[in-house]
Design an enzyme around this catalytic site. Sequence first.
Site, PDB file in Angstrom:
ATOM      1  N   PHE A 292    -146.343  34.004 -45.170  1.00 34.71           N
ATOM      2  CA  PHE A 292    -145.807  33.826 -46.530  1.00 34.71           C
ATOM      3  C   PHE A 292    -144.302  33.723 -46.407  1.00 34.71           C
ATOM      4  O   PHE A 292    -143.678  34.581 -45.784  1.00 34.71           O
ATOM      5  CB  PHE A 292    -146.124  35.033 -47.424  1.00 34.71           C
ATOM      6  CG  PHE A 292    -145.370  35.003 -48.743  1.00 34.71           C
ATOM      7  CD1 PHE A 292    -145.994  34.543 -49.889  1.00 34.71           C
ATOM      8  CD2 PHE A 292    -144.034  35.403 -48.828  1.00 34.71           C
ATOM      9  CE1 PHE A 292    -145.304  34.486 -51.099  1.00 34.71           C
ATOM     10  CE2 PHE A 292    -143.329  35.337 -50.034  1.00 34.71           C
ATOM     11  CZ  PHE A 292    -143.974  34.885 -51.167  1.00 34.71           C
ATOM     12  N   GLU A 293    -143.751  32.678 -46.995  1.00 36.72           N
ATOM     13  CA  GLU A 293    -142.288  32.576 -47.064  1.00 36.72           C
ATOM     14  C   GLU A 293    -141.949  31.723 -48.265  1.00 36.72           C
ATOM     15  O   GLU A 293    -142.605  30.701 -48.491  1.00 36.72           O
ATOM     16  CB  GLU A 293    -141.720  31.808 -45.863  1.00 36.72           C
ATOM     17  CG  GLU A 293    -141.644  32.531 -44.567  1.00 36.72           C
ATOM     18  CD  GLU A 293    -141.114  31.643 -43.427  1.00 36.72           C
ATOM     19  OE1 GLU A 293    -141.345  30.428 -43.422  1.00 36.72           O
ATOM     20  OE2 GLU A 293    -140.471  32.200 -42.537  1.00 36.72           O
TER      21      GLU A 293
END
Length: 406
Positions: A292-293
């Site tokens: 996740f970014e």
Amino acid sequence: MASTNARYVRYLLIAFFTILVFYFVSNSKYEGVDLNKGTFTSPESTKTTPKPPATGDAKDFPLPLTPNDPGFNDLVGIAPGPRMNATFVTLARNSDVWDIARSIRQVEDRFNRRYNYDWVFLNDKPFDNTFKKVTTSLVSGKTHYGEIAPEHWSFPDWIDQDKAKKVREDMAERKIIYGDSVSYRHMCRFESGFFFRQPLMMNYEYYWRVEPSIELYCDIHYDPFRFMVEQGKKYSFVISLYEYPATIATLWESTKKFIKNHPEHIAPDNSMRFLSDDGGETYNNCHFWSNFEIGSLEWLRSKQYLDFFESLDKDGGFFYERWGDAPVHSIAAGLMLNRSEIHFFNDIAYWHVPFTHCPTGEKTRLDLRCHCDPKENFDWKGYSCTSRFFEMNGMDKPEGWENQQD
Ligand SMILES: Nc1nc2c(ncn2[C@@H]2O[C@H](COP(=O)(O)OP(=O)(O)OP(=O)(O)O)[C@@H](O)[C@H]2O)c(=O)[nH]1
Ligand SMILES: [Mg+2]
């Protein structure tokens, strides 16, 4: 005479077109591509209604960050207000289609159906028609499909193949996860140094990375891209943890070499305390989990970041060890961004096997209509680094965190 003139004109025209072609070829390396041309439309596509354009001045539509803000409970229909120059991005194989379909469905249901951001899919092989059809049918924004150039998914010429092979054999024996995999290494190197400069990605300024088989457990009531832009954030995370030391044995040595060679790239108010317990002598293995970014592509395309990536790449640890893109991005963010530019999204509840981020605090979970089990929240458990992040930034931990430590 007339024919001599005509010949000159012809020569001049040829010279002009040659220069023109040369100009376009030499300037096209990392340029964006025309997204309208690249969009896949399935012949059976049922998407016929064009979406209403998002309009409005940011000041007329403040971000609904809390239940007291106007618009917080308005989760039906297209969200008003401006859109950012941003896209979702997924690296995937054709065989990942059903796992990424699950992820897209979650992202759309919890957020993007009201915002209609684009989605870029990248692959080292051509995407097949099923992949394109299924994903295009699920994404509410435009979809784009890019094939990665071989030089971004292969061994650079300075890598000693025999040495790299021995490392893989040794890691296989030691049962290090993905230790014997060549493709996993290409993936990590690609995510570290190339995804943000793919031609399709050059059209955008912010990205949100989504992997196959993730879950989003709470409604997202505001636009996280806009939050990033308006708050001056460049990198964000939901889960942090310790890296498996055997995969990055010399990453910190390489980092220290980079710091020495490029002191000008180190941010004055950096997060060294998140990364190291002894003022930078050794790495404590803390990193933001990069599956996740949400982050700034412009930052990744900056000289600072590219100098860092190139320095690491030359040292060869993507192949002589098994450096992951998560510690690479995290060390870069920790050293080259100011602390205020890194954000922890407590309100984005997330799962990627095997860890969960479920917001701490019952009120938050009820307000956001979350369906995660708070007992699963990883944030305050021993193997998470999120406590360090809070402590380093002098942030108050959310109420109830003490009860979630084990
Ligand atoms: N095109 C392509 N994508 C890949 C390849 N290997 C991994 N990926 C993608 O790269 C991302 C990370 O790979 P994962 O296999 O999920 O790695 P991981 O998250 O460390 O490990 P898991 O716990 O197995 O999820 C995912 O989006 C994958 O779909 C590959 O060889 N080709
Ligand atoms: Mg994964």
